[in-house]
Design a protein around this motif. Structure first.
Motif: not given
Length: 176
Positions: A19-25
């Protein structure tokens, strides 16, 4: 035993990390879109100013010139609305990213072992109740701060739009 919950904790940690990676993207995509909208808005404003300067020299505009000016003004306003919308989306995405990071961090701390999860299993002591109370107060203050910050941002946008409208009116009046 602590290991009986490990099966549920590991997917939670993985999901929160994803979720962090998706949110950062998402934040990065919106940042680029906002930057592009900001640049386009600046270019359109410069074009509109140049158009106003070139058309307003004699004080009278033909129907074609009026239509060209109206179209350029419409494009600037539409671009400004798009830019403002993207700015709000970017701010919201940054907030979501911060929340996702905090959740991932909490999940990782919990997954570290029984010592990290032990406070959740013990009865609440007066200190921990006070800490929970203060945490609740802090959360309420943070929400209020976010609300006020959002309202201030909206007020700034309205102020900026009002100033631009006044500038446009002033330019029109002085061109006559």
């Amino acid at each position: 035993s602590a290991s009986s919950g490990d099966g549920a904790v590991k997917p939670l940690v993985e999901q929160s990390t994803q979720a962090v990676g998706t949110s950062l993207k998402h934040v990065q995509v919106l940042a680029k879109a906002f930057q592009a909208a900001e640049e386009r808005h600046g270019r359109l404003k410069l074009f509109l100013r140049g158009l106003e300067d070139s058309l307003g020299r004699d004080g009278k505009l033909s129907q074609e010139q009026q239509e060209e000016l109206a179209l350029a003004t419409e494009q600037v306003l539409q671009c400004q609305q798009d830019r403002d919308r993207l700015e709000k989306e970017h701010i919201n995405a940054l907030h979501d990213y911060a929340v996702a990071r905090e959740l991932a961090s909490a999940a990782a701390r919990y997954a570290e072992g029984p010592a990290a999860g032990a406070p959740f299993l013990r009865p609440a002591s007066p200190r921990s109740r006070k800490l929970q109370q203060r945490s609740g107060e802090l959360e309420a203050h943070q929400k209020r701060l976010e609300e006020l910050s959002s309202r201030a941002g909206a007020a700034k946008l309205m102020y900026r739009a009002s100033l631009q409208e006044l500038e446009r009116i002033s330019t029109a009046v002085h061109a006559e």
